[in-house]
Structures are given as structure tokens and as C-alpha cells.
Motif scaffolding. Structure first.
Motif, mmCIF file in Angstrom:
data_model
loop_
_atom_site.group_PDB
_atom_site.id
_atom_site.type_symbol
_atom_site.label_atom_id
_atom_site.label_comp_id
_atom_site.label_asym_id
_atom_site.label_seq_id
_atom_site.Cartn_x
_atom_site.Cartn_y
_atom_site.Cartn_z
ATOM 1 N N VAL A 79 3.008 -10.283 -2.734
ATOM 2 C CA VAL A 79 2.960 -9.170 -1.715
ATOM 3 C C VAL A 79 3.909 -8.166 -1.985
ATOM 4 N N PRO A 80 4.531 -8.025 -2.020
ATOM 5 C CA PRO A 80 4.929 -6.532 -2.542
ATOM 6 C C PRO A 80 4.629 -5.799 -3.722
ATOM 7 N N LEU A 81 4.538 -6.789 -4.782
ATOM 8 C CA LEU A 81 3.026 -5.870 -5.656
ATOM 9 C C LEU A 81 1.700 -5.171 -5.129
ATOM 10 N N VAL A 85 0.632 -1.434 -5.255
ATOM 11 C CA VAL A 85 -0.503 -0.940 -5.864
ATOM 12 C C VAL A 85 -1.502 0.008 -4.040
ATOM 13 N N MET A 86 -1.408 -0.561 -3.218
ATOM 14 C CA MET A 86 -2.248 -0.251 -1.711
ATOM 15 C C MET A 86 -1.518 1.269 -1.080
ATOM 16 N N GLU A 87 0.306 1.616 -1.783
ATOM 17 C CA GLU A 87 0.504 2.557 -1.204
ATOM 18 C C GLU A 87 0.320 3.781 -2.454
ATOM 19 N N GLU A 88 0.087 2.851 -3.517
ATOM 20 C CA GLU A 88 -0.513 4.357 -4.393
ATOM 21 C C GLU A 88 -1.801 4.692 -4.521
ATOM 22 N N ASP A 89 -2.817 3.633 -4.185
ATOM 23 C CA ASP A 89 -4.269 4.281 -3.883
ATOM 24 C C ASP A 89 -3.951 5.132 -2.809
#
Length: 102
Positions: A79-81, A85-89
Motif C-alpha cells: 500500500v505505501p508503494l 506512486v499516486m503522489e508522484e503522479d
């Protein structure tokens, strides 16, 4: 001649100094080498197959006896991964919008 030939014993004279039959010895040696090489080949193939079987057995034993993570552990790891990734997007999208507005 044809009448007397069946009753006349032929005289076979061997050569005075007959060469030893080396060719026969070499022939037998080559047969022996073929036999030995075939035995070696079969033995090496047996060893190879047994080696592969042992490798598979060790791998299967390790795979079946190693502990499995629970679903909660998997979620805690994954889940943290996904969140990162969503934050980077989101950051990339925000930067792209900012560049487009300029």
C-alpha cells in the motif's frame, strides 16, 4: 580336373614370415573404446538427470517449506508503494498544468 578336384586335398601354404594381425588388435581396441565411450555417455546423462532432479527437489522443498507472508503483511508492504506512486503522479500532473498555464 573337374572329376578329380573334389578328391584332391588342396595344399594351403602360409607365408613364411606372416605379419602379426595388428589390424585385428586395433579393431578390437576400437570396439572397446566405443563400448567405454557409450558407457561414459550413458553414465554422464544419468548423472545430469539425477543432478537436475536433486536441484528440483531442493527448490521444491524450499518453496513448500518457506513461510508465507499473511495478507496483512502483503498489504502493509504494498500500500505505501501505491500511495507514493499516486503522489508522484499528482506532482507530475500539477507541474504539467503549471507549465501549460505559462
Amino acid at each position: 580336373f573337374f572329376v578329380l578336384a573334389p578328391f584332391v586335398r588342396p595344399v594351403y601354404r602360409a607365408p613364411r614370415f606372416a605379419a602379426p594381425p595388428f589390424y585385428r588388435i586395433f579393431e578390437i581396441m576400437s570396439y572397446q573404446m566405443h563400448y567405454v565411450m557409450e558407457k561414459w555417455l550413458v553414465a554422464s546423462l544419468d548423472v545430469l538427470t539425477y543432478d537436475l532432479y536433486l536441484t528440483w527437489l531442493v527448490a521444491w522443498t524450499y518453496y513448500t517449506t518457506s513461510p508465507r507472508p499473511s495478507m496483512d503483511q502483503l498489504r502493509a508492504a504494498v500500500v505505501p508503494l501505491f500511495l507514493a506512486v499516486m503522489e508522484e503522479d499528482k506532482k507530475a500532473e500539477f507541474e504539467k498544468e503549471g507549465q501549460a498555464s505559462r
